[in-house]
Design a protein around this motif. Structure first.
Motif, PDB file in Angstrom:
ATOM      1  N   GLU A 146      13.570 -25.993  -3.701  1.00  0.00           N
ATOM      2  CA  GLU A 146      12.155 -25.701  -3.941  1.00  0.00           C
ATOM      3  C   GLU A 146      11.554 -24.788  -2.882  1.00  0.00           C
ATOM      4  O   GLU A 146      10.492 -24.180  -3.111  1.00  0.00           O
ATOM      5  CB  GLU A 146      11.332 -26.998  -4.039  1.00  0.00           C
ATOM      6  N   LEU A 147      12.216 -24.660  -1.726  1.00  0.00           N
ATOM      7  CA  LEU A 147      11.706 -23.751  -0.699  1.00  0.00           C
ATOM      8  C   LEU A 147      11.777 -22.294  -1.151  1.00  0.00           C
ATOM      9  O   LEU A 147      11.065 -21.440  -0.611  1.00  0.00           O
ATOM     10  CB  LEU A 147      12.488 -23.930   0.607  1.00  0.00           C
ATOM     11  N   LEU A 148      12.637 -22.009  -2.133  1.00  0.00           N
ATOM     12  CA  LEU A 148      12.697 -20.648  -2.666  1.00  0.00           C
ATOM     13  C   LEU A 148      11.356 -20.231  -3.260  1.00  0.00           C
ATOM     14  O   LEU A 148      10.934 -19.079  -3.122  1.00  0.00           O
ATOM     15  CB  LEU A 148      13.783 -20.553  -3.738  1.00  0.00           C
ATOM     16  N   LEU A 149      10.684 -21.169  -3.929  1.00  0.00           N
ATOM     17  CA  LEU A 149       9.375 -20.866  -4.505  1.00  0.00           C
ATOM     18  C   LEU A 149       8.362 -20.570  -3.409  1.00  0.00           C
ATOM     19  O   LEU A 149       7.564 -19.632  -3.519  1.00  0.00           O
ATOM     20  CB  LEU A 149       8.904 -22.038  -5.366  1.00  0.00           C
ATOM     21  N   LEU A 150       8.397 -21.357  -2.340  1.00  0.00           N
ATOM     22  CA  LEU A 150       7.466 -21.146  -1.227  1.00  0.00           C
ATOM     23  C   LEU A 150       7.736 -19.808  -0.551  1.00  0.00           C
ATOM     24  O   LEU A 150       6.802 -19.066  -0.232  1.00  0.00           O
ATOM     25  CB  LEU A 150       7.572 -22.295  -0.224  1.00  0.00           C
ATOM     26  N   CYS A 151       9.016 -19.498  -0.336  1.00  0.00           N
ATOM     27  CA  CYS A 151       9.358 -18.213   0.279  1.00  0.00           C
ATOM     28  C   CYS A 151       8.953 -17.056  -0.629  1.00  0.00           C
ATOM     29  O   CYS A 151       8.473 -16.020  -0.143  1.00  0.00           O
ATOM     30  CB  CYS A 151      10.857 -18.152   0.563  1.00  0.00           C
ATOM     31  N   SER A 152       9.132 -17.234  -1.929  1.00  0.00           N
ATOM     32  CA  SER A 152       8.768 -16.165  -2.872  1.00  0.00           C
ATOM     33  C   SER A 152       7.278 -15.870  -2.830  1.00  0.00           C
ATOM     34  O   SER A 152       6.870 -14.708  -2.937  1.00  0.00           O
ATOM     35  CB  SER A 152       9.182 -16.570  -4.295  1.00  0.00           C
ATOM     36  N   SER A 153       6.454 -16.910  -2.661  1.00  0.00           N
ATOM     37  CA  SER A 153       5.004 -16.680  -2.581  1.00  0.00           C
ATOM     38  C   SER A 153       4.653 -15.833  -1.364  1.00  0.00           C
ATOM     39  O   SER A 153       3.785 -14.953  -1.436  1.00  0.00           O
ATOM     40  CB  SER A 153       4.258 -18.015  -2.533  1.00  0.00           C
ATOM     41  N   SER A 154       5.350 -16.054  -0.252  1.00  0.00           N
ATOM     42  CA  SER A 154       5.103 -15.260   0.955  1.00  0.00           C
ATOM     43  C   SER A 154       5.604 -13.830   0.789  1.00  0.00           C
ATOM     44  O   SER A 154       4.943 -12.875   1.215  1.00  0.00           O
ATOM     45  CB  SER A 154       5.786 -15.915   2.161  1.00  0.00           C
ATOM     46  N   LEU A 155       6.776 -13.681   0.174  1.00  0.00           N
ATOM     47  CA  LEU A 155       7.326 -12.337  -0.031  1.00  0.00           C
ATOM     48  C   LEU A 155       6.452 -11.525  -0.983  1.00  0.00           C
ATOM     49  O   LEU A 155       6.298 -10.309  -0.806  1.00  0.00           O
ATOM     50  CB  LEU A 155       8.748 -12.439  -0.578  1.00  0.00           C
ATOM     51  N   LEU A 156       5.869 -12.178  -1.973  1.00  0.00           N
ATOM     52  CA  LEU A 156       4.957 -11.494  -2.886  1.00  0.00           C
ATOM     53  C   LEU A 156       3.722 -10.985  -2.140  1.00  0.00           C
ATOM     54  O   LEU A 156       3.271  -9.849  -2.352  1.00  0.00           O
ATOM     55  CB  LEU A 156       4.543 -12.442  -4.014  1.00  0.00           C
ATOM     56  N   LEU A 157       3.200 -11.814  -1.234  1.00  0.00           N
ATOM     57  CA  LEU A 157       2.057 -11.384  -0.422  1.00  0.00           C
ATOM     58  C   LEU A 157       2.430 -10.205   0.466  1.00  0.00           C
ATOM     59  O   LEU A 157       1.617  -9.296   0.688  1.00  0.00           O
ATOM     60  CB  LEU A 157       1.547 -12.544   0.432  1.00  0.00           C
ATOM     61  N   MET A 158       3.667 -10.206   0.990  1.00  0.00           N
ATOM     62  CA  MET A 158       4.110  -9.093   1.823  1.00  0.00           C
ATOM     63  C   MET A 158       4.087  -7.785   1.035  1.00  0.00           C
ATOM     64  O   MET A 158       3.692  -6.740   1.561  1.00  0.00           O
ATOM     65  CB  MET A 158       5.524  -9.360   2.356  1.00  0.00           C
ATOM     66  N   LEU A 159       4.512  -7.842  -0.226  1.00  0.00           N
ATOM     67  CA  LEU A 159       4.484  -6.629  -1.059  1.00  0.00           C
ATOM     68  C   LEU A 159       3.060  -6.166  -1.324  1.00  0.00           C
ATOM     69  O   LEU A 159       2.786  -4.963  -1.388  1.00  0.00           O
ATOM     70  CB  LEU A 159       5.204  -6.900  -2.379  1.00  0.00           C
ATOM     71  N   ILE A 160       2.145  -7.127  -1.472  1.00  0.00           N
ATOM     72  CA  ILE A 160       0.748  -6.778  -1.725  1.00  0.00           C
ATOM     73  C   ILE A 160       0.098  -6.171  -0.489  1.00  0.00           C
ATOM     74  O   ILE A 160      -0.612  -5.149  -0.563  1.00  0.00           O
ATOM     75  CB  ILE A 160      -0.039  -8.023  -2.182  1.00  0.00           C
ATOM     76  N   TYR A 161       0.364  -6.758   0.668  1.00  0.00           N
ATOM     77  CA  TYR A 161      -0.294  -6.323   1.898  1.00  0.00           C
ATOM     78  C   TYR A 161       0.362  -5.110   2.552  1.00  0.00           C
ATOM     79  O   TYR A 161      -0.214  -4.513   3.468  1.00  0.00           O
ATOM     80  CB  TYR A 161      -0.329  -7.478   2.915  1.00  0.00           C
ATOM     81  N   ASN A 162       1.557  -4.759   2.127  1.00  0.00           N
ATOM     82  CA  ASN A 162       2.280  -3.660   2.781  1.00  0.00           C
ATOM     83  C   ASN A 162       2.759  -2.644   1.750  1.00  0.00           C
ATOM     84  O   ASN A 162       3.979  -2.487   1.537  1.00  0.00           O
ATOM     85  CB  ASN A 162       3.474  -4.206   3.568  1.00  0.00           C
ATOM     86  N   PRO A 163       1.851  -1.927   1.090  1.00  0.00           N
ATOM     87  CA  PRO A 163       2.260  -0.977   0.045  1.00  0.00           C
ATOM     88  C   PRO A 163       3.175   0.133   0.556  1.00  0.00           C
ATOM     89  O   PRO A 163       4.049   0.604  -0.172  1.00  0.00           O
ATOM     90  CB  PRO A 163       0.929  -0.410  -0.466  1.00  0.00           C
ATOM     91  N   GLY A 164       3.003   0.515   1.827  1.00  0.00           N
ATOM     92  CA  GLY A 164       3.838   1.576   2.370  1.00  0.00           C
ATOM     93  C   GLY A 164       5.228   1.119   2.756  1.00  0.00           C
ATOM     94  O   GLY A 164       6.097   1.948   3.069  1.00  0.00           O
ATOM     95  N   TYR A 165       5.455  -0.187   2.760  1.00  0.00           N
ATOM     96  CA  TYR A 165       6.750  -0.721   3.189  1.00  0.00           C
ATOM     97  C   TYR A 165       7.451  -1.486   2.058  1.00  0.00           C
ATOM     98  O   TYR A 165       8.413  -2.210   2.304  1.00  0.00           O
ATOM     99  CB  TYR A 165       6.564  -1.669   4.378  1.00  0.00           C
ATOM    100  N   ARG A 166       6.977  -1.320   0.850  1.00  0.00           N
ATOM    101  CA  ARG A 166       7.492  -2.132  -0.258  1.00  0.00           C
ATOM    102  C   ARG A 166       8.980  -1.928  -0.500  1.00  0.00           C
ATOM    103  O   ARG A 166       9.721  -2.899  -0.682  1.00  0.00           O
ATOM    104  CB  ARG A 166       6.706  -1.821  -1.531  1.00  0.00           C
ATOM    105  N   TRP A 167       9.433  -0.684  -0.511  1.00  0.00           N
ATOM    106  CA  TRP A 167      10.849  -0.439  -0.768  1.00  0.00           C
ATOM    107  C   TRP A 167      11.719  -1.029   0.330  1.00  0.00           C
ATOM    108  O   TRP A 167      12.780  -1.597   0.052  1.00  0.00           O
ATOM    109  CB  TRP A 167      11.111   1.050  -0.922  1.00  0.00           C
ATOM    110  N   ARG A 168      11.262  -0.924   1.572  1.00  0.00           N
ATOM    111  CA  ARG A 168      12.031  -1.501   2.687  1.00  0.00           C
ATOM    112  C   ARG A 168      12.119  -3.024   2.532  1.00  0.00           C
ATOM    113  O   ARG A 168      13.179  -3.628   2.755  1.00  0.00           O
ATOM    114  CB  ARG A 168      11.347  -1.158   4.013  1.00  0.00           C
ATOM    115  N   ILE A 169      11.018  -3.661   2.144  1.00  0.00           N
ATOM    116  CA  ILE A 169      11.004  -5.121   1.966  1.00  0.00           C
ATOM    117  C   ILE A 169      11.917  -5.523   0.806  1.00  0.00           C
ATOM    118  O   ILE A 169      12.740  -6.443   0.930  1.00  0.00           O
ATOM    119  CB  ILE A 169       9.563  -5.620   1.726  1.00  0.00           C
ATOM    120  N   ILE A 170      11.774  -4.809  -0.323  1.00  0.00           N
ATOM    121  CA  ILE A 170      12.591  -5.129  -1.499  1.00  0.00           C
ATOM    122  C   ILE A 170      14.074  -4.968  -1.190  1.00  0.00           C
ATOM    123  O   ILE A 170      14.902  -5.814  -1.553  1.00  0.00           O
ATOM    124  CB  ILE A 170      12.176  -4.238  -2.687  1.00  0.00           C
ATOM    125  N   LYS A 171      14.423  -3.890  -0.517  1.00  0.00           N
ATOM    126  CA  LYS A 171      15.830  -3.627  -0.193  1.00  0.00           C
ATOM    127  C   LYS A 171      16.398  -4.712   0.722  1.00  0.00           C
ATOM    128  O   LYS A 171      17.520  -5.197   0.513  1.00  0.00           O
ATOM    129  CB  LYS A 171      15.949  -2.253   0.457  1.00  0.00           C
TER     130      LYS A 171
END
Length: 525
Positions: free
Chosen positions: A185-210
């Motif tokens: 279930e921690l995967l869901l919690l981590c996913s919520s944080s990673l989603l926020l990272m994509l929202i807050y860091n539009p210039g770094y999205r590809w680096r985060i996704i990769k």
């Protein structure tokens, strides 16, 4: 004068929290729960080269929910270390890490006109005084270690938001993968944080996704493929048990009541978190959302999946630090605003914060004390304790190389210490029972049980504690020629709970069980 009052406040908070912690440490430090012994048995079998099996000689099953914890336990058995002290040592270290990381994260939230250490001190004091911190630290499960691992992930997420360093991004991606291995279930919690990272860091999205794709998603996909190949199922057996053995309506009812009970008990903390949401500064908005997201995700998850055996709110444990930080921030923010508006003497805010601390810890202290009484831990007379004696006795009466078959609902202590083959009536370690969603008495007796242990409310006549299937197993046992050979009280005089031992009259096991004498928890783990 204010500086002295501030120091006295910090000392008083920590001292009071430590006194409460000492009270619960006294009762819980040697109280591993029955379920904690389930992965111990898997780990012992794995360490001795028998694979991921519950019963040696049978096929692999996944009755545990934490692969990472299983590997840790296996290393203890492989190197001949004491598993109990190994588990407790790691749990205590993990709890210390939770306190430390909570302090570090809370320091990122500073309130104007308030001392820098007030929010971190209040948040950490709340966790130290929280009885569930110590219950989960000493229950023998991976709960506290999982909480520390997830909080480390959050710390790296917040650090990356400040620095944008690649090393921190790689670290948090790896931590997200490890969190999934520790608790699914921690995967869901981590996913919520990673989603926020994509929202807050539009210039770094590809680096985060990769980074997440290479260091978290692909390793996780490989792990899931191995699991399916090894066990033939997508999820661990406890998942099927917890979502399949009740109807959708009953599951929803149980889930709502579980979340409601948590929200009611921790309503002062939740009110503080709501104040944090209302009063957040623009500079803190991002941090506040990173703390709120896992809380929301956890609530939604537990409303969908009823967590049977959710002792001591263990499924909420990873979000307690976030809730404590938000509550501390919200209340301190509100108090400083009130003091400014009404021009109260500045020195008066410190005793007010101390009273606030007492108010926040009182509900959980009350409920935890009731838990101590109900579970008979104060009297040291409860199921895991008796289970050790029974399991050790069963091992003693079996011949070398012999593998009698034990049937019981309690699948932790007795199977672990006895070494007997075991049929788990709850299905946590039995693929057929877990996936068919019904208990088939005929299936149980195809396993040729030598001894059945059922839990009942009465000594005079059998009435199962666990729904109708306990009665069904009992009646089937009588039809097959088994008879009660011993009945013992594993509860207290005030709250009796009985183990009924059923065996074939005249068998060696029946004769030995009749001679069994029980002490009152004089064993050591």
């Amino acid at each position: 004068m204010q500086n002295k009052a501030y120091k006295l406040l910090l000392v008083a908070e920590i001292a009071l929290a430590s006194l409460i912690a000492a009270y619960f440490i006294f009762y819980f430090w040697d109280e591993p729960i029955d379920d904690s012994f389930i992965p111990w048995r898997y780990a012992r079998n794995l360490a001795t080269g028998n694979g991921f099996v519950w019963n040696i000689g049978e096929g692999p099953v996944e009755g545990y929910t934490s692969f990472l914890w299983l590997i840790f336990l296996t290393s203890l058995f492989y190197f001949g270390l004491n598993p109990f002290f190994g588990v407790i040592s790691v749990s205590v270290f993990s709890l210390a890490a939770v306190f430390y990381l909570t302090f570090r994260i809370a320091k990122k939230l500073s309130v104007v006109n308030a001392r820098a250490g007030i929010i971190p001190a209040l948040a950490v004091s709340l966790l130290i005084a929280l009885p569930y911190s110590w219950m989960n630290a000493f229950d023998g499960l991976e709960t506290i270690a999982a909480s520390a691992l997830y909080l480390t992930f959050i710390f790296f997420v917040l650090s990356y938001e400040e620095s944008k360093r690649n090393s921190q991004l790689y670290a948090l991606a790896i931590l997200a993968f490890l969190c999934g291995l520790m608790r699914p279930e921690l995967l869901l919690l981590c996913s919520s944080s990673l989603l926020l990272m994509l929202i807050y860091n539009p210039g770094y999205r590809w680096r985060i996704i990769k980074s997440v794709l290479l260091l978290s998603f692909l390793p996780g996909l490989a792990y899931m493929a191995w699991r399916y190949h090894e066990f033939g199922l997508l999820f661990p057996l406890p998942f099927y048990v917890k979502i399949g053995n009740v109807t959708q309506e009953r599951r929803a009812e149980f889930a709502v009541s579980y979340v409601y009970a948590f929200c009611f008990e921790f309503s002062p903390w939740i009110i503080g978190a709501f104040l944090a949401h209302l009063a957040q500064d623009a500079t803190h908005r991002k941090i506040i959302w990173y703390l709120k997201a896992p809380i929301i995700a956890t609530m939604l998850l537990l409303l969908c999946v009823y967590p049977q055996m959710g002792m001591a709110y263990r499924f909420f444990m990873p979000i307690f630090p976030m809730l404590a930080i938000l509550a501390a921030y919200g209340y301190i923010k509100a108090l400083t605003t009130l003091w400014q508006r009404f021009q109260f003497p500045n020195i008066a805010i410190y005793p007010t914060i101390l009273l606030l601390f007492v108010m926040l810890i009182t509900p959980s202290f009350h409920y935890a004390w009731r838990y101590l009484r109900i579970s008979n831990i104060i009297e040291k007379a409860h199921l895991p304790c008796y289970g050790v004696e029974i399991g050790q006795y069963l091992r003693k009466i079996s011949e070398p190389g012999e593998k009698p078959v034990l049937v019981s609902g309690d699948a932790g202590v007795m199977p672990y210490y006895s070494g007997w083959n075991h049929v788990d009536l709850f299905g946590l370690n039995d693929k057929h029972i877990a996936t068919t969603e019904v208990l088939d008495a005929e299936y149980v007796f195809r396993k040729n049980p030598d001894l059945i242990i059922l839990t009942a409310y009465k000594r005079e006549s059998f009435k199962s504690c666990f729904w109708d299937w306990g009665n069904e197993i009992y009646q089937m046992a009588l039809r097959r020629g088994m008879r009660p050979v011993k009945i013992i009280n594993v509860g207290t005089t005030r709250d009796p709970l009985y183990y009924w031992f059923l065996a074939y009259p005249g068998s060696k096991i029946a004769k030995k069980i009749k001679k069994m004498q029980m002490e009152k928890c004089t064993v050591e783990f």
